[in-house]
Design a protein around this motif. Structure first.
Motif, PDB file in Angstrom:
ATOM      1  N   GLN A 153       5.861   0.238  -5.628  1.00 54.47           N
ATOM      2  CA  GLN A 153       6.167  -0.565  -4.456  1.00 54.47           C
ATOM      3  C   GLN A 153       6.365   0.296  -3.209  1.00 54.47           C
ATOM      4  O   GLN A 153       5.785   0.038  -2.155  1.00 54.47           O
ATOM      5  CB  GLN A 153       7.416  -1.396  -4.724  1.00 54.47           C
ATOM      6  CG  GLN A 153       8.088  -1.963  -3.495  1.00 54.47           C
ATOM      7  CD  GLN A 153       7.289  -3.084  -2.864  1.00 54.47           C
ATOM      8  OE1 GLN A 153       6.365  -3.621  -3.466  1.00 54.47           O
ATOM      9  NE2 GLN A 153       7.622  -3.424  -1.632  1.00 54.47           N
ATOM     10  N   GLU A 154       7.185   1.348  -3.339  1.00 57.43           N
ATOM     11  CA  GLU A 154       7.493   2.139  -2.148  1.00 57.43           C
ATOM     12  C   GLU A 154       6.259   2.861  -1.637  1.00 57.43           C
ATOM     13  O   GLU A 154       6.101   3.082  -0.443  1.00 57.43           O
ATOM     14  CB  GLU A 154       8.579   3.171  -2.447  1.00 57.43           C
ATOM     15  CG  GLU A 154       9.898   2.579  -2.900  1.00 57.43           C
ATOM     16  CD  GLU A 154       9.927   2.346  -4.389  1.00 57.43           C
ATOM     17  OE1 GLU A 154       9.403   3.194  -5.133  1.00 57.43           O
ATOM     18  OE2 GLU A 154      10.460   1.307  -4.822  1.00 57.43           O
ATOM     19  N   SER A 155       5.391   3.247  -2.554  1.00 58.11           N
ATOM     20  CA  SER A 155       4.252   4.049  -2.093  1.00 58.11           C
ATOM     21  C   SER A 155       3.158   3.178  -1.473  1.00 58.11           C
ATOM     22  O   SER A 155       2.419   3.618  -0.609  1.00 58.11           O
ATOM     23  CB  SER A 155       3.677   4.855  -3.254  1.00 58.11           C
ATOM     24  OG  SER A 155       3.265   3.983  -4.278  1.00 58.11           O
ATOM     25  N   LEU A 156       3.111   1.927  -1.904  1.00 59.20           N
ATOM     26  CA  LEU A 156       2.068   1.062  -1.355  1.00 59.20           C
ATOM     27  C   LEU A 156       2.307   0.758   0.116  1.00 59.20           C
ATOM     28  O   LEU A 156       1.370   0.717   0.927  1.00 59.20           O
ATOM     29  CB  LEU A 156       1.994  -0.244  -2.150  1.00 59.20           C
ATOM     30  CG  LEU A 156       1.027  -1.315  -1.633  1.00 59.20           C
ATOM     31  CD1 LEU A 156      -0.399  -0.753  -1.582  1.00 59.20           C
ATOM     32  CD2 LEU A 156       1.080  -2.553  -2.513  1.00 59.20           C
ATOM     33  N   GLY A 157       3.580   0.577   0.462  1.00 58.88           N
ATOM     34  CA  GLY A 157       3.913   0.165   1.819  1.00 58.88           C
ATOM     35  C   GLY A 157       3.221   0.967   2.907  1.00 58.88           C
ATOM     36  O   GLY A 157       2.490   0.410   3.720  1.00 58.88           O
ATOM     37  N   PRO A 158       3.425   2.275   2.927  1.00 60.27           N
ATOM     38  CA  PRO A 158       2.847   3.074   4.015  1.00 60.27           C
ATOM     39  C   PRO A 158       1.323   2.954   4.083  1.00 60.27           C
ATOM     40  O   PRO A 158       0.757   2.901   5.177  1.00 60.27           O
ATOM     41  CB  PRO A 158       3.253   4.503   3.656  1.00 60.27           C
ATOM     42  CG  PRO A 158       4.402   4.367   2.744  1.00 60.27           C
ATOM     43  CD  PRO A 158       4.249   3.065   2.026  1.00 60.27           C
ATOM     44  N   PHE A 159       0.703   2.866   2.923  1.00 55.14           N
ATOM     45  CA  PHE A 159      -0.754   2.752   2.945  1.00 55.14           C
ATOM     46  C   PHE A 159      -1.164   1.394   3.509  1.00 55.14           C
ATOM     47  O   PHE A 159      -2.031   1.297   4.395  1.00 55.14           O
ATOM     48  CB  PHE A 159      -1.322   2.949   1.532  1.00 55.14           C
ATOM     49  CG  PHE A 159      -2.819   2.832   1.490  1.00 55.14           C
ATOM     50  CD1 PHE A 159      -3.621   3.850   2.008  1.00 55.14           C
ATOM     51  CD2 PHE A 159      -3.429   1.707   0.949  1.00 55.14           C
ATOM     52  CE1 PHE A 159      -5.000   3.751   1.982  1.00 55.14           C
ATOM     53  CE2 PHE A 159      -4.810   1.592   0.925  1.00 55.14           C
ATOM     54  CZ  PHE A 159      -5.606   2.610   1.439  1.00 55.14           C
ATOM     55  N   ALA A 160      -0.495   0.375   3.012  1.00 53.21           N
ATOM     56  CA  ALA A 160      -0.838  -0.965   3.488  1.00 53.21           C
ATOM     57  C   ALA A 160      -0.588  -1.090   4.985  1.00 53.21           C
ATOM     58  O   ALA A 160      -1.294  -1.815   5.684  1.00 53.21           O
ATOM     59  CB  ALA A 160      -0.014  -2.002   2.721  1.00 53.21           C
ATOM     60  N   ASP A 161       0.392  -0.352   5.465  1.00 51.31           N
ATOM     61  CA  ASP A 161       0.682  -0.390   6.895  1.00 51.31           C
ATOM     62  C   ASP A 161      -0.251   0.490   7.710  1.00 51.31           C
ATOM     63  O   ASP A 161      -0.109   0.595   8.929  1.00 51.31           O
ATOM     64  CB  ASP A 161       2.120   0.086   7.145  1.00 51.31           C
ATOM     65  CG  ASP A 161       3.113  -0.969   6.717  1.00 51.31           C
ATOM     66  OD1 ASP A 161       2.675  -2.082   6.398  1.00 51.31           O
ATOM     67  OD2 ASP A 161       4.318  -0.665   6.700  1.00 51.31           O
ATOM     68  N   GLY A 162      -1.145   1.168   7.037  1.00 48.05           N
ATOM     69  CA  GLY A 162      -2.091   2.005   7.766  1.00 48.05           C
ATOM     70  C   GLY A 162      -1.567   3.378   8.103  1.00 48.05           C
ATOM     71  O   GLY A 162      -2.103   4.056   8.973  1.00 48.05           O
ATOM     72  N   ASP A 163      -0.513   3.807   7.418  1.00 45.91           N
ATOM     73  CA  ASP A 163       0.027   5.126   7.728  1.00 45.91           C
ATOM     74  C   ASP A 163      -0.528   6.218   6.842  1.00 45.91           C
ATOM     75  O   ASP A 163      -0.139   7.374   6.967  1.00 45.91           O
ATOM     76  CB  ASP A 163       1.565   5.105   7.553  1.00 45.91           C
ATOM     77  CG  ASP A 163       2.215   4.225   8.595  1.00 45.91           C
ATOM     78  OD1 ASP A 163       1.605   4.042   9.661  1.00 45.91           O
ATOM     79  OD2 ASP A 163       3.323   3.712   8.334  1.00 45.91           O
ATOM     80  N   ALA A 164      -1.394   5.857   5.886  1.00 43.76           N
ATOM     81  CA  ALA A 164      -1.920   6.870   4.979  1.00 43.76           C
ATOM     82  C   ALA A 164      -3.424   6.698   4.838  1.00 43.76           C
ATOM     83  O   ALA A 164      -3.966   5.628   5.085  1.00 43.76           O
ATOM     84  CB  ALA A 164      -1.238   6.745   3.613  1.00 43.76           C
ATOM     85  N   VAL A 165      -4.050   7.777   4.438  1.00 47.00           N
ATOM     86  CA  VAL A 165      -5.500   7.749   4.302  1.00 47.00           C
ATOM     87  C   VAL A 165      -5.895   7.277   2.911  1.00 47.00           C
ATOM     88  O   VAL A 165      -6.812   6.482   2.764  1.00 47.00           O
ATOM     89  CB  VAL A 165      -6.080   9.157   4.576  1.00 47.00           C
ATOM     90  CG1 VAL A 165      -7.605   9.133   4.436  1.00 47.00           C
ATOM     91  CG2 VAL A 165      -5.672   9.649   5.948  1.00 47.00           C
ATOM     92  N   ALA A 166      -5.204   7.800   1.902  1.00 48.43           N
ATOM     93  CA  ALA A 166      -5.586   7.458   0.543  1.00 48.43           C
ATOM     94  C   ALA A 166      -4.327   7.171  -0.269  1.00 48.43           C
ATOM     95  O   ALA A 166      -3.247   7.677   0.028  1.00 48.43           O
ATOM     96  CB  ALA A 166      -6.356   8.598  -0.095  1.00 48.43           C
ATOM     97  N   HIS A 167      -4.552   6.383  -1.295  1.00 47.23           N
ATOM     98  CA  HIS A 167      -3.387   5.937  -2.046  1.00 47.23           C
ATOM     99  C   HIS A 167      -3.794   5.584  -3.463  1.00 47.23           C
ATOM    100  O   HIS A 167      -4.803   4.924  -3.674  1.00 47.23           O
ATOM    101  CB  HIS A 167      -2.795   4.710  -1.339  1.00 47.23           C
ATOM    102  CG  HIS A 167      -1.724   4.040  -2.117  1.00 47.23           C
ATOM    103  ND1 HIS A 167      -0.552   4.670  -2.461  1.00 47.23           N
ATOM    104  CD2 HIS A 167      -1.625   2.769  -2.597  1.00 47.23           C
ATOM    105  CE1 HIS A 167       0.212   3.828  -3.136  1.00 47.23           C
ATOM    106  NE2 HIS A 167      -0.421   2.662  -3.247  1.00 47.23           N
ATOM    107  N   ARG A 168      -2.992   6.041  -4.408  1.00 47.67           N
ATOM    108  CA  ARG A 168      -3.300   5.732  -5.795  1.00 47.67           C
ATOM    109  C   ARG A 168      -2.420   4.563  -6.221  1.00 47.67           C
ATOM    110  O   ARG A 168      -1.214   4.577  -6.028  1.00 47.67           O
ATOM    111  CB  ARG A 168      -2.978   6.970  -6.653  1.00 47.67           C
ATOM    112  CG  ARG A 168      -3.256   6.824  -8.123  1.00 47.67           C
ATOM    113  CD  ARG A 168      -1.990   6.555  -8.898  1.00 47.67           C
ATOM    114  NE  ARG A 168      -2.303   6.238 -10.283  1.00 47.67           N
ATOM    115  CZ  ARG A 168      -1.767   5.258 -10.964  1.00 47.67           C
ATOM    116  NH1 ARG A 168      -0.872   4.471 -10.412  1.00 47.67           N
ATOM    117  NH2 ARG A 168      -2.097   5.050 -12.211  1.00 47.67           N
ATOM    118  N   ASN A 169      -3.073   3.542  -6.805  1.00 42.52           N
ATOM    119  CA  ASN A 169      -2.281   2.416  -7.290  1.00 42.52           C
ATOM    120  C   ASN A 169      -3.086   1.587  -8.263  1.00 42.52           C
ATOM    121  O   ASN A 169      -4.189   1.986  -8.669  1.00 42.52           O
ATOM    122  CB  ASN A 169      -1.786   1.559  -6.125  1.00 42.52           C
ATOM    123  CG  ASN A 169      -0.391   0.984  -6.423  1.00 42.52           C
ATOM    124  OD1 ASN A 169      -0.115   0.572  -7.546  1.00 42.52           O
ATOM    125  ND2 ASN A 169       0.461   0.979  -5.411  1.00 42.52           N
TER     126      ASN A 169
END
Ligand SMILES: Nc1ncnc2c1ncn2[C@@H]1O[C@H](COP(=O)(O)OP(=O)(O)OP(=O)(O)O)[C@@H](O)[C@H]1O
Ligand SMILES: Nc1ncnc2c1ncn2[C@@H]1O[C@H](COP(=O)(O)OP(=O)(O)OP(=O)(O)O)[C@@H](O)[C@H]1O
Ligand SMILES: [Mg+2]
Ligand SMILES: [Mg+2]
Lengths: 347, 393, 454, 362, 393
Positions: free
Chosen positions: C268-284
């Motif tokens: 949950q915590e890691s998805l937030g920043p990606f979904a908000d556009g603050d990250a380039v890549a995200h594993r989930n």
């Protein structure tokens, strides 16, 4: 004057004869009434001990028997053969099947003569003791302050009381969530503040020391109210005329506190501290819902992880539970020692 | 220096006025006793002096300072509380030494003083008992010791001897008097014991319903009470009163009359209602009153009940035959009764008819309406008296 | 059993997400309808006993239920990560025997083999669970941003890049866009680290906990390979991602792309920043695609792939590791041995194996069908953004990597995530952490060996 | 906070104060009597600040600003300093205890998936969470269950612990200390230590229970929680009550007994009412503790609201495997907590005043 | 029926024996007062009767039943406690009605009775006050009302009037006596007030250090005390004592001698130490003692201090000139002092030399060693007396 009534007071018009010496009321009650003090005391203790026996003592005995058997991770029977105190030995020597150890120190020949297997904050015993001592001290002081405030008579006191008790009414899951989110850098600002203060690293919830502090803060936030409530009750039952005596005798507010309030509240305070200590020694839910048992392993963490960790090591779990109880028992004997010296104390 | 002055002190509770505009001054070193019926405001007045109660109105001065708002601890007073209020968590020694331990006395000094105080109140050997292991009188003695050990400027004592037996009470009385003399402490004292009030006090302050009635030396209160209340309150058993009307040549009550010249009674005129008061010991059997210089005319009476007290006997006299009268009524207020005290060897039986006379020099006259005293003693009058008993029912 | 359940009710456990689709308002498609359509007796009704979603808490609840011999529930929904311990404790029913043979063979044939592995009795090989849905760890990335800085992501879907390329791409994109984060993943000290995120990284480096894939499901006598160089490199790479070059244990050539906060992040915590556009890549997990791939989020700009890799399958020392990978999660249905309605429950299980049921579940709630081929067949309009990424799902299915579930896996996983976490954070050197881990795993394996003679 | 303390004392007059600020101070300082325990004879304390006022105003010099004036007078009159300390403390406590709640409220008001950087205001505004809570799960049902369970446990605990507390606090008998310690022992163990045997026990079918629970087991009934929770929180209650009962003077119990009560009657008519603060506190602590208990609440029912699952299951219900509906968890805990806290406090005041029939008026 | 009998009651606390082998019987309807020094065991004895304390030894009977182990509620007793013990959580009405509400009275009846009882103790209009809003005396009255409202067989009253003023005390005294008469209740009473003990009791039980000294009607205790302790304890101020030696024709004390025939004093012989006791009112100024039939030879004395009490004056006489004597010493024990009480109109000043005589019919002789009374009154002797004052220092 007062007695000018024609009727003689208390006799006239009454159809109730003078009281007789016959035993009145229910025969059972009368039987109780004539028991010796000791027998009466035992009678009154029956309900409590019946409940405790069923819900506590019987399970504990079974759990203890469990702790003397081997773990069995497969098959229908959850326990293996009888192994005596082997499980306990494993626990105390740091060889248990636990992710974090109960205690992991060994004696060495060079100063300071003890060697840590892992850092102190990764050994459940020290984490728990540290947590209990620090949190109870802070909670006592703060709780006293809060109780003192609540004992004053001022308008809105009821609402202040609601506010102060509110944290205590928060379920642990939520308490954990609040502090978890506060120190989740993405969500809360707790980390920024603490970092700015130079206290914390960047990822406090993953760092044993920082997480320990967070858990302390969370616990103090919630449980000071417990202390406050109990101390408040103690304060409220102090006979107010004693304060008059003290004031006339020349006692300053501080002296009144020290010589009257404190000793008279002491029994309630000790009860509060005793139970807070035991609770703190069993801290688990808060840890689980913030930093996790790996980062801040407490004694109960070990028990729960062993019992519910998925690998069926019930015997180890039972042994850790008893070892935990033993540790708590030792700490509590310190209190019992104090109780003895307290006026109006329990023994 | 430790003068205590109350200026127009009033203390109101929700629905009660406990103290009502009381002003008085207790001189440095004086021993003043507050007396008055239960609930008349004695304790409340003391509490305002101690600083435990802030008066609703008025000021309190101790020494030369206004202390109305000063904390109790800064007033230099010690107090024995009516409800005793020992600290339940301290033993006798700690209770007594409480005030000392608040100050910087060394242990030696504390122990010495506590032991002295315990000596005074005869508590030797009980210093390590807890309050709940003491008898009622012992507790009260601890409370007294707790106050006297501190040696303050002003002592406030609210019925300190109530639970003590007569002998110990006499002892404590003399001890307190000695303390008073030796330390020169100002003492304000509450007691219900007439003997205590009479023997110990420099002056007695009589309170009733929160108002100060009279403050005067004991014998003045006894012999020249300021009003009917004081007259009835001071002295045990109480003064006899008879309501009457002033006539041209005397005072006529329901049952008898007393000759007097209305002109000599200030403030009233013929026709006014006047109450006559006479103390039981000033009623004499006519036949044995030969040596009194001036007595009233004999009054016919019948003895009702005799109360032997050891050193004296109280004789309840009925002045008029009446049905249904019982001893239960307070003789002092029942105008058909008269209480007489005689020595135990006097020959008198129940249900005996006899004639009594009143000592004219000890008669008191009060304005029936206001209760104010009009005159004490009628003895200056030289003309012979002739009393007559009235038949009125 | 009272409490108003009719005798034809079969009770299964499930979280609210499954509850939502089991029964729906009239007319709407529902799992129950699908089951009936699949041949389940119309009299048989499936009811859900809602349990919390958290896997660990669900395991506790299942454990206490089964330990007490309690039923209902008749059917337990079990995480593929902890089904085997229950099987070994005889708290499931042998479905290879209980289900009709044709059903068993259908399952054996059609279902994703890796998923089946975690539902088999490790000793007999018999099926004790019917996979309900699998889950795969996927890499989500901002295709547009990466392409902007000159990388071609065209074939990443079928042929994931190397970690190096990926990392540089992310690093470049981040600095170009001035984003706060590059690559976010989950590295809190929790099961997810051991089972999944680290397992993936380790696998793509050609490492394994217990050698190759063949040793996954039987504890006791197997090599412990966590202190292999491949595993260490995997950790070193992560240290580089988190701590950058300054870290003496960082692997050279890899840029700093991950925030240190990942060590306290789970899904949950890691998805937030990606979904908000603050990250380039995200594993989930695939559910994240729904959120990040919707049109009001990144839409078509969302790239999805299986994990990048560093060591190809051929170069890997062990069997079944190396190359791209996707951690396998998912849930199975098992039959309680204490049920009083075994027959009905078996009928229900059988119905679940029908493709239409799988598709219904997939379409309604996005739970992937255990028969991965069906992903293609689902109605793209129903399944939402995931429809764009069916290739990647297929690929993940092929490269799925299971955790080594045995009766002692929960115990071992705790040891693993604890040490890996320490190593990620920099609290321990990779070598030290893995040596300690090897020691502890050794002990654990030995215990099992002693108990079960092998 | 203090603006109408004028209720009973209408007689106060302070001729020379027309200055509104002074008036405010006057009222503020009426609250209580500095650092000392207030509340004796209620009249006195209301008088006390009035008294300071008179003194303060006598000293006041008109040409000083209010603040300097305050400083000056508080030096000369330390009570003012106490008062200031009192306020500081109160405000400090209020801030520290309430802030996390405020923040929790902000979390609740933040729409799902936007829980980032919430500091003092929510990210967006979504009061709907407080409704969504009930739509997602029958949260009120969980609350009701918890309420019933907590009430039942509190009643059991108070009754049983009162008897035991009386015995321990007021009677002398051989074995007292060991028995007290035995009571305490239960609190040494993590709840998990009881779990396996109790889980067996509560899932065993007892014939006698069949008419009551249907299947003869206690699982999924309130009993499965009330029993263990009562036992677990009883030691605390016993200790609290023992302490308070022990402090009631013997004389009062004696008086009641001579008046015709039994010993048990004296307990309920005199000792319990006089220990009202202690009894109420024990009750409140037990109630809240049961209401929020984590371990047994989670494992002794199957989590269905109709099977007496408590509030905890409700709150956990908003937690998905990979995603947590923080706003719903926050909203649900506010909903779950605040009514209870208020109810408990109001109840406590009622209990105290009910038991003492106004003796400890507040 | 409501006879109370104590058989060999002993009550020991850890280090104190509070009551020591007390046996006594209180007849049905009798009014017995316990008196004795503070801490002598009065309250403890009452508590054994009430059932609040189990005696360490001995049995208690009420009526014909052994009640030693019966619960207090079944003994049919009501008690006024020395420490008052009002229930602080109940208002006055509830306090008074507490015992009634435990029984099956209807509300109507309860209210009627409570109001009557409140009337008796003059608490009208205070029924809804809480105890902490009452004065000390008012509280005590509530405690009394609580006991009398119940109409039990046996009343136990431990200093019920201690906090009341003299007037109210007289009122309560008569009320209690009337209650006693009308209800026929057995009453056991503790008081420190001699007047109360003398006037109210059928018999007085004198206790000292836990032991029963004498139980007898008040005047018997006053006039024929069983031993020196009783003689000194009963009567206020206390009896004068002079230690002396029996010689051939009289008793020789340090300061004077009294003629008597040792043969008429039972149990002692010449040479034995014998103590003479005389009450202050039996000391007379020689010049004014003309009407007494038998007096001792005049004794030379010098007045020391005068204590006017209103209705009498206490005169402290010094029999021998001595330095450093102060009034503080208890006159009853200082053998060089003699206390005399005279009427207020007697002509006497401080520091005046005069001669006093003792009334022979009121002299008491005690065995100095055991304290036992030997003889009361020497008046039967017919030969004329000749006293002489001793010069001894
Ligand atoms: N609980 C106790 N423990 C030890 N000693 C006690 C206890 N209660 C009373 N005593 C002692 O027993 C003796 C008798 O006490 P009791 O209360 O009967 O005296 P009393 O005659 O009523 O005295 P008073 O007139 O002062 O009330 C006293 O010396 C007292 O100190
Ligand atoms: N807190 C209070 N609230 C209301 N009324 C009170 C309070 N305290 C005292 N009073 C009343 O004030 C009056 C005076 O009380 P106070 O205690 O001064 O009397 P007292 O003269 O000491 O009487 P006693 O001789 O009975 O002790 C009484 O009528 C009493 O009932
Ligand atoms: Mg008073
Ligand atoms: Mg007594």
């Amino acid at each position: 004057m007062a007695a000018d009534t024609d009727e003689s007071p208390l006799t006239g018009g009454t159809d109730h004869p003078a009281e007789s010496r016959e035993r009145t009321g229910n025969p059972v009650v009368n039987r109780m009434e004539n028991l010796s003090e000791a027998a009466y005391a035992y009678l009154l203790l029956i309900p409590a001990f019946a409940l405790l026996a069923l819900i506590a003592f019987y399970p504990l005995i079974r759990t203890f028997v469990m702790s003397l058997r081997a773990d069995e991770t497969r098959g229908a029977d959850p326990l293996g053969g009888f192994v005596g105190i082997e499980n306990y030995v494993d626990i105390l020597t740091g060889n248990a099947r636990l992710a974090r150890q109960f205690v992991d120190v060994s004696l060495s020949t060079s100063f300071p003569f003890v060697e840590l297997g892992v850092p102190l904050l990764q050994q459940a015993l020290f984490v728990t003791l540290g947590f209990a001592v620090i949190s109870v001290i802070f909670e006592t002081v703060i709780g006293f302050g809060q109780a003192y405030v609540l004992d004053q008579d001022f308008r809105g006191r009821r609402w202040v009381r609601v506010a102060i008790i509110l944290p205590w009414a928060v379920p642990i899951v939520i308490q954990g969530m609040i502090f978890f989110l506060l120190f989740q850098p993405e969500v809360g600002f707790g980390t920024d503040v603490m970092q700015w203060l130079g206290v914390f690293g960047a990822d406090p919830l993953a760092d044993s020391r920082d997480a320990f502090v967070i858990i302390l803060i969370a616990d103090i936030w919630k449980s000071a109210a417990f202390m406050a409530l109990l101390i408040l009750a103690g304060l409220q039952s102090v006979d107010r005329s004693l304060y008059d005596v003290a004031r006339v005798a020349g006692a300053s507010p501080w002296q009144r506190f020290k010589m009257i309030t404190l000793p008279l509240v002491m029994p309630a305070l000790l009860v509060a501290m005793l139970f807070r200590t035991m609770d703190a020694m069993r801290v688990y839910g808060l840890i689980e819902s913030t930093a996790g048992c790996t980062t801040v392993p407490s004694l109960t963490c070990l028990v729960v992880e062993a019992m519910f960790g998925g690998t069926r090591i019930f015997a180890t779990a039972a042994a850790v539970a008893f070892a935990t109880a033993l540790v708590i028992g030792l700490i509590i004997s310190v209190y019992v020692f104090f109780f003895r010296d307290t006026e109006g104390g329990l023994y | 220096m430790a003068r205590v002055r109350l200026e127009h002190i009033t203390k109101r509770y929700e629905d009660v006025t406990a103290v009502d505009d009381v002003s008085l001054e207790v001189a440095d070193g004086e021993f003043v006793t507050f007396v008055g019926p239960s609930g008349c405001g004695k304790s409340t007045t003391m509490e305002t002096v101690a600083g435990l109660t802030r008066p609703s109105e008025g000021n309190v001065y101790i020494g030369d300072d206004e202390v109305t708002n000063l904390a109790p601890k800064d007033r230099g007073v010690a107090m024995v509380f009516q409800n005793i209020a020992l600290f339940p968590h301290m033993d006798v020694f700690e209770n007594i030494s409480f005030g000392l331990r608040l100050r910087t006395y060394d242990d030696e000094e504390i122990r010495r003083r506590v032991e002295q105080a315990a000596d005074v109140v005869q508590l030797e050997g009980m210093l390590d008992r807890m309050p709940d292991e003491l008898s009622g009188g012992q507790r009260q003695r601890v409370a007294i010791a707790r106050a006297i050990v501190r040696n303050p400027d002003v002592f406030l004592m609210d019925e300190p001897l109530a639970n003590l037996d007569a002998k110990l009470r006499v002892h404590m009385r003399t001890e307190l008097q000695r303390l008073h003399r030796e330390l020169g402490t100002t003492i304000i004292y509450v007691t219900h014991d007439q003997a205590e009030a009479m023997t110990m006090s420099d002056r007695i302050a009589v309170l009733n319903e929160g108002r100060l009635q009279q403050i005067a030396p004991p014998l003045t209160c006894y012999n020249e009470p300021a009003n009917r209340f004081v007259a009835g309150f001071i002295g045990s058993p109480s003064m006899n009163f008879a309501d009457g009307e002033l006539v041209a040549d005397g005072l006529e009550t329901d049952n008898f009359r007393v000759d007097l010249d209305p002109g000599e009674v200030p403030g009233v005129t013929v026709g006014d209602a006047v109450t006559l008061g006479v103390r039981p010991e000033d009623v004499h059997i006519a036949s044995a009153a030969g040596d009194l210089p001036a007595v009233t005319a004999p009054i016919e009476a019948r003895t009702d009940v005799l109360e032997p007290m050891g050193d004296e006997v109280f004789v309840y006299l009925l002045l008029a035959e009446e049905a249904g009268r019982s001893m239960a009524e307070d003789p002092a207020t029942a105008s058909d009764q008269l209480l007489m005290s005689v020595t135990p060897d006097t020959e008198v039986h129940e249900e005996q008819d006899l004639e009594v006379v009143l000592d004219r020099s000890k008669l008191h006259l009060f304005d029936s309406a206001s209760g104010e005293a009009l005159r004490h003693g009628l003895v200056e009058r030289s003309e012979p008296e002739s009393g007559e008993t009235s038949k009125a029912g | 059993l009272g409490r108003g359940r009719s005798p034809n009710t079969v009770v299964m456990t499930g979280a609210t997400d499954f509850e939502e689709i089991l029964h729906t308002e009239d007319g709407e498609p529902s799992v129950q309808e699908a089951l009936w359509d699949a041949g389940l007796d119309e009299d048989v009704r499936v009811e859900l006993q809602t349990v919390v979603s958290d896997s660990v808490q669900r395991m506790q609840e299942a454990q206490s239920t089964l330990q007490a011999g309690r039923s209902p529930p008749d059917i337990h929904m079990m995480d593929s990560g902890w089904t085997i311990p229950f099987i070994l404790r005889e708290q499931t029913t042998d479905l290879s025997e209980a289900l009709p043979d044709d059903v068993v063979s259908r399952i054996e044939d059609d279902y994703l083999e890796d998923a089946l592995e975690t539902a088999r009795h490790p000793e007999t090989g018999n099926l004790h669970g019917v996979p309900l849905f699998p889950d795969f760890g996927l890499m989500l990335y901002r295709q547009d941003l990466i392409e902007d800085v000159g990388y071609d992501t065209g074939d990443w879907a079928t042929e994931p890049p190397s970690w190096e390329e990926f990392a540089n791409a992310v690093a470049d994109a981040r600095s170009e866009q001035g984003l706060q984060y590059g690559y976010t993943t989950q590295a809190a000290a929790y099961e997810g680290l051991a089972c999944c995120t680290f397992n993936e990284v380790m696998t793509t480096w050609g490492g394994g906990y217990f050698g190759g894939a063949e040793n996954l499901f039987t504890a006791g006598d197997r090599p412990i390979t966590v202190d292999d160089e491949s595993v260490l490199d995997a950790i070193r790479m992560m240290r580089a991602f988190v701590h950058g070059d300054d870290d003496e244990h960082a692997l050279d050539g890899y840029p700093q792309i991950s925030p240190s906060a990942i060590v306290q992040w789970s899904e949950q915590e890691s998805l937030g920043p990606f979904a908000d556009g603050d990250a380039v890549a995200h594993r989930n997990w695939p559910f994240a695609i729904d959120e990040a791939g919707s049109d009001d989020a990144f839409g078509e700009d969302l790239g999805v792939m299986t994990q990048p890799y560093a060591v190809s399958e051929d170069e890997a020392e062990f069997e079944g590791v190396g190359g791209t990978a996707a951690a396998l999660g998912g849930w199975h249905l098992t039959l309680s041995p204490y049920t009083e309605r075994a027959d009905l429950a078996l009928e229900v299980l059988e119905a679940f194996t029908h493709e239409d049921v799988m598709l219904t579940i997939f379409e309604l709630q996005g739970f992937l069908p255990p028969n991965i081929d069906l992903v293609e067949e689902a109605d793209p309009d129903e399944i939402g953004p995931i429809a764009r990424y069916t290739d990647q799902i297929q690929l993940a299915g092929e490269n799925a990597i299971s955790r080594p579930v045995t009766d002692v896996w929960p115990e071992q996983s705790a040891l693993i995530f604890q040490e890996v976490h320490a190593a990620y954070r920099g609290a321990k050197a990779p070598e030290a952490a893995m040596t300690d881990l090897a020691d502890r795993l050794e002990g654990s394996e030995q215990e099992v060996a002693e108990q079960h003679g092998g | 906070m203090s603006d109408d303390h004028e209720t009973t004392e209408s007689t106060e007059s302070d001729g020379n104060s027309d200055d509104p600020l002074a008036e405010r101070w006057r009222q503020a300082r009426r609250i209580t009597d500095g650092g000392q325990p207030a509340e004796r004879g209620r009249e006195r304390d209301q008088d006390a600040p009035h008294a300071f006022l008179l003194e303060d105003e006598d000293d006041a010099e008109l040409d000083r600003g209010p603040f300097q004036q305050w400083v000056a007078t508080s030096i000369s009159n330390p009570k003012r300093a106490y008062r200031a300390m009192f306020y500081t403390a109160t405000i400090f406590f209020l801030l520290t205890t309430l802030f996390p709640f405020y923040w929790l409220l902000m979390v609740a008001l933040t729409p799902e998936g936007q829980q980032q950087d919430i500091i003092l205001t929510p990210n967006g505004f979504n009061p709907g969470a407080f409704i969504e809570v009930f739509q997602t799960l029958p949260f009120h049902w969980y609350m009701f269950n918890s309420f019933v369970i907590a009430t039942a446990s509190t009643v059991v605990v108070l009754v049983v612990a009162s008897l035991a507390g009386y015995a321990f606090g007021r009677l002398e008998f051989p074995g007292k200390t060991p028995l007290m310690l035995l009571v305490l022992i239960i609190s040494f163990f993590p709840p998990a230590a009881f779990f396996i045997p109790l889980n067996d026990l509560f899932n065993t079918q007892f014939f006698a229970l069949e008419p009551i629970t249907g299947d003869g087991t206690l699982y999924n009934t309130p009993g499965a929680m009330v029993l263990p929770l009562s036992a677990i929180f009883m030691p605390l209650a016993i200790f609290i009550l023992t302490t308070f009962y022990a402090q009631i003077p013997d004389g009062l119990e004696d008086a009641a007994r001579v008046e015709g009560t039994t010993r048990l009657g004296a307990l309920f008519r005199v000792i319990i009412p006089l220990s009202a603060p202690g009894v109420a506190t024990a009750g409140v602590l037990t109630f809240i503790a049961v209401y929020n208990e984590f371990f047994f609440s989670f494992l002794m029912t199957d989590g269905q609201p109709e099977n007496w699952a408590p509030i905890l299951e409700g709150i956990l219900g908003y937690q998905g495997q990979y995603e947590v509906m923080y706003h719903l968890m926050a909203a649900s805990s506010i909903i779950g907590v605040i009514p209870v806290a208020i109810l408990v406090i109001v109840a406590q005041e009622k209990i105290v005043s009910g038991l003492t029939a106004g003796a400890l008026k507040e």
